[in-house]
Structures are given as C-alpha cells and as structure tokens.
Enzyme design. Structure first.
Site, PDB file in Angstrom:
ATOM      1  N   GLY A   1       4.631   1.285  -1.662  1.00  0.00           N
ATOM      2  CA  GLY A   1       4.685   1.675  -3.062  1.00  0.00           C
ATOM      3  C   GLY A   1       3.373   2.244  -3.547  1.00  0.00           C
ATOM      4  O   GLY A   1       2.388   2.305  -2.815  1.00  0.00           O
ATOM      5  N   ASP A   2       3.374   2.660  -4.804  1.00  0.00           N
ATOM      6  CA  ASP A   2       2.201   3.220  -5.468  1.00  0.00           C
ATOM      7  C   ASP A   2       1.923   2.376  -6.701  1.00  0.00           C
ATOM      8  O   ASP A   2       2.688   2.415  -7.666  1.00  0.00           O
ATOM      9  CB  ASP A   2       2.463   4.673  -5.852  1.00  0.00           C
ATOM     10  CG  ASP A   2       1.273   5.339  -6.544  1.00  0.00           C
ATOM     11  OD1 ASP A   2       0.318   4.638  -6.912  1.00  0.00           O
ATOM     12  OD2 ASP A   2       1.322   6.569  -6.725  1.00  0.00           O
ATOM     13  N   PHE A   3       0.850   1.597  -6.687  1.00  0.00           N
ATOM     14  CA  PHE A   3       0.632   0.681  -7.812  1.00  0.00           C
ATOM     15  C   PHE A   3       0.256   1.404  -9.106  1.00  0.00           C
ATOM     16  O   PHE A   3       0.276   0.807 -10.171  1.00  0.00           O
ATOM     17  CB  PHE A   3      -0.368  -0.427  -7.482  1.00  0.00           C
ATOM     18  CG  PHE A   3      -1.731  -0.009  -7.012  1.00  0.00           C
ATOM     19  CD1 PHE A   3      -2.498   0.935  -7.683  1.00  0.00           C
ATOM     20  CD2 PHE A   3      -2.289  -0.601  -5.882  1.00  0.00           C
ATOM     21  CE1 PHE A   3      -3.760   1.280  -7.264  1.00  0.00           C
ATOM     22  CE2 PHE A   3      -3.567  -0.255  -5.441  1.00  0.00           C
ATOM     23  CZ  PHE A   3      -4.294   0.685  -6.140  1.00  0.00           C
TER      24      PHE A   3
ATOM     25  N   HIS B   1     -12.484  -1.932  -8.607  1.00  0.00           N
ATOM     26  CA  HIS B   1     -13.681  -1.098  -8.790  1.00  0.00           C
ATOM     27  C   HIS B   1     -13.430   0.386  -8.523  1.00  0.00           C
ATOM     28  O   HIS B   1     -14.261   1.227  -8.861  1.00  0.00           O
ATOM     29  CB  HIS B   1     -14.846  -1.628  -7.947  1.00  0.00           C
ATOM     30  CG  HIS B   1     -14.745  -1.361  -6.477  1.00  0.00           C
ATOM     31  ND1 HIS B   1     -15.835  -1.430  -5.641  1.00  0.00           N
ATOM     32  CD2 HIS B   1     -13.687  -1.011  -5.684  1.00  0.00           C
ATOM     33  CE1 HIS B   1     -15.467  -1.140  -4.406  1.00  0.00           C
ATOM     34  NE2 HIS B   1     -14.178  -0.885  -4.407  1.00  0.00           N
TER      35      HIS B   1
ATOM     36  N   ASP C   1       0.851  -1.189   0.000  1.00  0.00           N
ATOM     37  CA  ASP C   1       0.000   0.000   0.000  1.00  0.00           C
ATOM     38  C   ASP C   1       0.886   1.238   0.000  1.00  0.00           C
ATOM     39  O   ASP C   1       2.120   1.141   0.057  1.00  0.00           O
ATOM     40  CB  ASP C   1      -0.927   0.009   1.223  1.00  0.00           C
ATOM     41  CG  ASP C   1      -2.306   0.597   0.891  1.00  0.00           C
ATOM     42  OD1 ASP C   1      -2.343   1.637   0.180  1.00  0.00           O
ATOM     43  OD2 ASP C   1      -3.323   0.037   1.321  1.00  0.00           O
TER      44      ASP C   1
END
Length: 352
Positions: free
Chosen positions: A241-243, A261, A215
């Site tokens: 991290g930043d996906f 979603h 996350d």
C-alpha cells in the site's frame, strides 16, 4: 588521522565538555570527509567481505580488489590507523567490529547504509550550501518530484535503498525487539518496512507474534526474500500500500521507524492520525528516529540527520522529544512516553 578522543569527536557525540575545540580538533572536524570517504570506498570495493575469509597481504588484497599500486598501501594503512583494519606482519585482516558489521554475507551487515551513502548521499551533501540557501533538495529530483517515486522506479534502486534502510535500522531494531513489552501483544506491523529488518528481529525473538511489514508494492520481492532467508515466512507477511494515499493496516502494534522525519509537518500529523485510526483500543504506536534533545544541543546525529532530510527530501526534518510527544498526543493517543532506545535513537510510544 589521530583516532584519540578529541574535542571534535566529542562534539560529534554531543558531549558537553567539547565547548572549546583545539585547532587540531577543528581541522579534524572540517576534514572529516577524508576518513569518511576512505571507509565508504572500502565498503564499495567489498574490502571487508574479501577479508572475511582470512588475512591477505598487501599485493594480494590490491590485486583482488582491482586497485592501482600507487594508492593501495596508503589506503589499507589509513584504514588500519582508523581502526577499521588490523595488520599482523604484512597481512591485513578485519577487526572484530568490521568482520561483524561490514561483511555483506553476515546478517549483522550494516554496510548497505554506507554503500548508499557512497553512491548517493555523499554527492548530495556536497551541495549542502546550496540547500541551505534555497531550501531545496540536492538529490537530482526535479522541482516537486518525490524522492521515493524516483527511488522506487528502478528495481536496482529499490534493492539498494532497502539494504540501506536495513543497515541504518539494525541497532534500533535489536534494541526495540528486546526492550518493548511484546509479550502483551499478538500482532504487529512495521510501517515503511523496506527489507523488513525490524519485523525479522522482533519475530525471531518473540515466537508468539505474527504480522509483517507495510510498504509500496515494488518492495514486496525484496521483503519476502529477506524474510525467507530468516525462515520467518510463515509468520511475517508483506502488506502492500501507499500510506500517503490510503489507510494503514490494522494490528495491535504499529511501528514507524525512520518514517516521520521524511515528511513535512502536515504529512507527519496525517500519518499519526492514520495510525491512531488503524489501532484497536489499547493498541500501541511506536515511533523511532534519531530524536533531537529538547534543548537542541546534544544529539548531533539527530541534527545532522535533519540536514540530510534538507538535502534529500522536499519537506522532511527531524524533531525534538517535546515536538514528537505533542504530535502523538494531538493524534488522539491517551498515554504517551518517550525514552532513549540505543545510540542516537529514541522511541515515542503512544497507547490508544
């Protein structure tokens, strides 16, 4: 409010025999926010946590919650009629369900989701008509501003959001931990993990597994505190991290619960492609959401969740089984299946 099964409640559950509602059922559905807000206020006030220590009479409970005498008795008795409380003589007590799920001191607490709904979602849904007319979120963000940037800018909002995600994922996490063949794998990572309810539930039941949750950096202290409370710090780690900006961490199983979603179709496809790249051959991707039935007739919860995405995100929407399976296959997964998980939730599993 009559709590017997009516046409309105059957319609909410997606039952096919609810095609014709009585006038009473229509009114109950239209005024359903009365009961909803009563429960949300009870959670906000900590009523069920207060009663977890034992029954209390009306005056004592009113005093402890800091309520005015005018509405307190009606408030408590409305919760009684809604089957959220029980009363013996003059003393109120929790039901078995509210004691298990709405006492904030228990690990089974799902009230975080309801607390978030009362503080944020309830007001946003009041502008649903405007969202339907404009296609824009009604959550207070400026044009183009990302919901998660707003939420993650404040530690208090981070904690509230994390607890809400734990409440919303409890049922799905418990079912997934028991039904997926975890014995065939050694490592797993939950993408967009929040507090880490899914990793904790899986790790608790399967002692051979190691892994954790991925996350944004502000979620680290919340995740690590939650994992330590469950004595799983030795096997579950936080992956920062930043996906949207970088690759996903690698493990034999990657889980995306209530993630797809949140985003538009382009981002959905990018996330699935990143998952495929991060997995080894034979690895598994698990996606779970309140996936809509292909005829878009039965899963009212999934359709309402999609409207929730309209009200709260810039491009998010929920999707049908066929759509989800198609996107996972497009990402390169050779074996794809979809099956019901629990309640309104289903999973899509893709094997690389």
């Amino acid at each position: 409010m009559d709590t017997r099964i009516t046409g309105a409640t059957k319609a909410m559950a997606g039952e096919k025999d609810a095609a014709e509602l009585s006038p009473e059922g229509i009114m109950q559905l239209g005024l359903g926010f009365w009961a909803s807000k009563t429960l949300l206020s009870a959670v906000e006030l900590g009523l069920f946590t207060e009663l977890a220590a034992g029954p209390l009479d009306c005056e004592t409970l009113r005093s402890r919650l800091g309520l005015h005498e005018r509405g307190a008795r009606d408030f408590f008795d409305a919760l009684l009629a809604l089957r959220m409380l029980e009363r013996d003589g003059g003393a109120y007590r929790n039901t078995a369900a509210t004691d298990r799920y709405l006492d904030c001191n228990k690990s089974t607490y799902v009230g975080g989701m309801l607390a978030g709904a009362g503080q944020r979602l309830y007001a946003n849904w009041g502008s649903l008509t405007e969202a339907l007319r404009t296609g824009k979120p009604q959550n207070g963000t400026e044009d183009g501003e990302d919901l998660f940037e707003m939420l993650f800018s404040d530690p208090e909002k981070v904690a509230m959001f994390a607890k809400a995600m734990t409440g919303g994922s409890l049922q799905a996490a418990e079912a997934l931990a028991r039904r997926f063949p975890w014995a065939n794998y050694d490592t797993f990572i939950d993408i967009g993990t929040a507090e880490g309810r899914l990793p904790v539930e899986v790790g608790r039941l399967h002692s051979h597994l190691t892994g954790g949750g991925f996350d944004l950096p502000p979620m680290r202290p919340v995740f690590e505190a939650y994992v330590e409370r469950h004595a799983l710090g030795g096997r579950l780690s936080f992956y920062s991290g930043d996906f949207l900006a970088g690759p996903l961490p690698s493990a034999e199983v990657l889980v995306m619960g209530h993630i797809l979603h949140d985003w538009n179709l382009e981002v959905k496809r990018k996330l699935l492609a990143k998952a495929h790249s991060a997995l080894p051959k034979g690895g598994a991707l698990i996606v779970y959401d309140q996936i809509i039935d292909d005829e878009r007739r039965e899963n009212a919860a999934g359709l309402l969740m999609s409207l929730n995405m309209l009200v709260n995100t810039n491009g998010g929407f929920d999707y049908t089984r066929a759509e989800g399976i198609g996107w996972v296959r497009e990402a390169g997964f050779a074996e794809v299946r979809c099956e019901h998980l629990a309640g309104p939730h289903s999973i899509i599993v893709g094997i690389k």
